[in-house]
Design an enzyme around this catalytic site. Structure first.
Site, mmCIF file in Angstrom:
data_model
loop_
_atom_site.group_PDB
_atom_site.id
_atom_site.type_symbol
_atom_site.label_atom_id
_atom_site.label_comp_id
_atom_site.label_asym_id
_atom_site.label_seq_id
_atom_site.Cartn_x
_atom_site.Cartn_y
_atom_site.Cartn_z
ATOM 1 N N LYS A 124 0.477 -1.511 -0.266
ATOM 2 C CA LYS A 124 -0.152 0.171 0.072
ATOM 3 C C LYS A 124 0.807 1.413 -0.090
ATOM 4 O O LYS A 124 2.047 0.849 0.059
ATOM 5 C CB LYS A 124 -0.990 -0.256 1.746
ATOM 6 C CG LYS A 124 -0.437 -0.006 2.600
ATOM 7 C CD LYS A 124 -1.276 0.071 3.590
ATOM 8 C CE LYS A 124 -0.554 -0.486 5.049
ATOM 9 N NZ LYS A 124 -0.672 0.729 5.914
ATOM 10 N N ARG A 183 -9.612 0.928 16.019
ATOM 11 C CA ARG A 183 -9.637 1.455 14.798
ATOM 12 C C ARG A 183 -10.244 0.972 13.826
ATOM 13 O O ARG A 183 -11.662 0.916 14.404
ATOM 14 C CB ARG A 183 -7.557 1.823 14.258
ATOM 15 C CG ARG A 183 -7.407 2.688 13.311
ATOM 16 C CD ARG A 183 -5.700 2.525 13.059
ATOM 17 N NE ARG A 183 -5.792 1.445 12.741
ATOM 18 C CZ ARG A 183 -4.270 1.175 11.727
ATOM 19 N NH1 ARG A 183 -3.048 1.687 12.169
ATOM 20 N NH2 ARG A 183 -3.951 0.270 11.261
ATOM 21 N N TYR A 231 16.117 29.561 6.754
ATOM 22 C CA TYR A 231 15.337 31.029 6.559
ATOM 23 C C TYR A 231 15.606 30.777 8.645
ATOM 24 O O TYR A 231 15.273 29.977 9.241
ATOM 25 C CB TYR A 231 13.965 29.976 6.397
ATOM 26 C CG TYR A 231 13.456 30.486 5.390
ATOM 27 C CD1 TYR A 231 13.305 31.793 4.020
ATOM 28 C CD2 TYR A 231 13.586 29.683 4.390
ATOM 29 C CE1 TYR A 231 13.756 32.169 2.745
ATOM 30 C CE2 TYR A 231 13.335 29.365 2.979
ATOM 31 C CZ TYR A 231 13.190 30.980 2.194
ATOM 32 O OH TYR A 231 13.048 30.993 1.370
ATOM 33 N N MET A 276 12.126 24.741 1.016
ATOM 34 C CA MET A 276 11.098 23.829 -0.044
ATOM 35 C C MET A 276 12.277 23.073 -1.062
ATOM 36 O O MET A 276 11.757 22.056 -1.317
ATOM 37 C CB MET A 276 10.775 24.814 -0.577
ATOM 38 C CG MET A 276 9.251 24.141 -1.654
ATOM 39 S SD MET A 276 8.070 25.501 -2.650
ATOM 40 C CE MET A 276 7.368 26.442 -1.477
HETATM 41 C C1 LIG Z 1 -4.292 -4.027 8.471
HETATM 42 C C2 LIG Z 1 -2.232 -4.170 8.659
HETATM 43 N N1 LIG Z 1 -1.942 -4.879 8.214
HETATM 44 C C3 LIG Z 1 -0.448 -5.024 8.087
HETATM 45 C C4 LIG Z 1 0.627 -3.860 8.035
HETATM 46 C C5 LIG Z 1 1.744 -3.037 7.617
HETATM 47 O O1 LIG Z 1 1.934 -3.405 8.488
HETATM 48 P P1 LIG Z 1 3.864 -2.891 9.330
HETATM 49 O O2 LIG Z 1 4.522 -1.917 7.661
HETATM 50 O O3 LIG Z 1 3.909 -2.399 10.396
HETATM 51 O O4 LIG Z 1 4.383 -4.342 9.194
HETATM 52 C C6 LIG Z 1 -0.489 -2.851 7.935
HETATM 53 C C7 LIG Z 1 0.387 -1.268 7.898
HETATM 54 O O5 LIG Z 1 -0.507 -0.307 8.696
HETATM 55 C C8 LIG Z 1 -2.366 -2.417 8.260
HETATM 56 O O6 LIG Z 1 -2.469 -1.786 8.577
#
Ligand SMILES: Cc1ncc(COP(=O)(O)O)c(C=O)c1O
Length: 353
Positions: free
Chosen positions: A32, A125, A248, A295
């Site tokens: 992801k 969550r 800055y 930047m």
């Molecule tokens: C549901 C879920 N599983 C697995 C992972 C992977 O986590 P990690 O990068 O700590 O291995 C994430 C990442 O946030 C997640 O949201």
């Protein structure tokens, strides 16, 4: 002038190493958020080439983009909205991690074949709260599903409490006539720390990229290597007198005559603005960033060292070969390596090795 270098062979090696560490559990590679900044399509293809067990993404759009790019491996996603195209999910054989009844009903109506029910075991969550479990499992009685949850990584005691909750969910599901095809609880930290929590599959993200899932614990022992290097070239060098304010707000002022090197990598590339004092490697030596990151650029006081225009500057890479780490850059900006690698980019080109 600036590059994000990604070594896909290291990601493949890390995947194999993780597989060996958690065997016989399966390993879902989490790609992801553009594979934590490493490039979702390139990483997914590199993993498919070595027969990855499954790929994990957050959104359905990411999953569909992977299928459109020709990825055939199992793909699961787990942040869903009632507006998502569940017919498309069914057609593209995307597995869904479901956390509420509205999405569950839409997914079932659309004919999604592989559903994973997410139970909230304490992270607070996503995931069905305990009060919903009976209703959900009764609804799914007779079906085969995956069952999963996610740890808060707060303390071993809290993680173990979550595992007990997870086991209670497994028991209740089975009592309700649900067949559980796969149980998965642990991400990188849990998979490495707790053999008992590996169940049928672990979902690893940060470890796949060779980065430490903890900000208070060493990571060297697992044989995982960072796959990303952020580099730039020195584009300006000048001698300045003592008392020169730098960048800055003059967060840095020279205390003697010295040389300032200019590095074209700014917060627009994801470099944290507050990373004053973070270390970078130039010509085999680590120097601190002097003054605020701007930047497009930051400045490094290199003292009387002879640094040539065009010298390579390693912003982060592999600490095993003396380079600053994404962990250190994160710490200097009050954040973690996850945030560093996912935000890095901007105008820097991604180059695959
Ligand atoms: C549901 C879920 N599983 C697995 C992972 C992977 O986590 P990690 O990068 O700590 O291995 C994430 C990442 O946030 C997640 O949201």
């Amino acid at each position: 002038m600036r590059e994000i270098q990604v070594d896909l062979s290291k990601i493949q090696a890390n995947y194999r190493q993780l597989k060996a560490l958690v065997a016989p559990s399966e390993v879902m590679a989490v790609v992801k958020a553009n594979a934590y900044g490493h490039g979702m399509h390139e990483v997914a293809q590199a993993l498919e080439d070595i027969s990855v067990d499954a790929l994990g993404v957050a959104d359905l759009e990411e999953a569909i983009a992977l299928r459109a790019a020709g990825i055939k491996s199992r793909i699961m996603c787990w942040i869903l909205s009632t507006e998502d195209d569940f017919e498309m999910a069914a057609e593209q054989q995307i597995e869904l991690g479901i956390s509420n009844l509205a999405v569950l009903e839409s997914a079932l109506a659309a004919g999604v074949k592989q559903i994973h029910i997410k139970v909230d075991t304490g992270l607070g969550r996503a995931g069905f709260p305990r009060s919903d479990w009976e209703q959900v499992f009764t609804k799914l009685s007779g079906m085969s599903i995956g069952l999963f949850s996610h740890l808060a990584n707060t303390s071993e005691e809290d993680d173990r409490k979550q595992e007990q909750e997870f086991l209670a969910a497994v028991e209740l599901a089975e009592k309700s006539g649900v067949k559980i095809s796969q149980r998965h609880l642990a991400a990188t930290a849990g998979a490495l720390s707790y053999p008992s929590m590996r169940y049928d599959m672990v979902r690893v993200g940060i470890g796949l990229y060779g980065l430490n899932p903890w900000d208070d614990r060493e990571f060297g022992e697992y044989g995982l290597q960072p796959a990303m290097r952020a580099v730039a070239r020195v584009v300006n060098i000048k001698r300045v007198p003592a008392g020169q304010g730098v960048s800055y707000g003059y967060r840095y002022r020279t205390d003697k005559e010295t040389t300032l090197a200019l590095v074209p990598f700014g917060y627009s590339e994801g470099m944290p603005r507050i990373a004053v004092g973070a270390k970078v490697l130039i010509a085999g030596r680590q120097f601190e960033i002097s003054g605020r990151v701007a930047m497009d650029q930051f400045v490094v006081d290199v003292g009387d060292h002879q640094i040539a225009l065009g010298s390579e500057v390693v912003i982060f890479g592999d600490p095993a070969i003396g380079e600053p780490s994404a962990d250190q850059l994160g710490a200097s900006a009050g954040t973690i390596n996850y945030e560093i690698v996912t935000r890095i980019g901007g105008r820097a080109k991604r180059v695959y090795l």
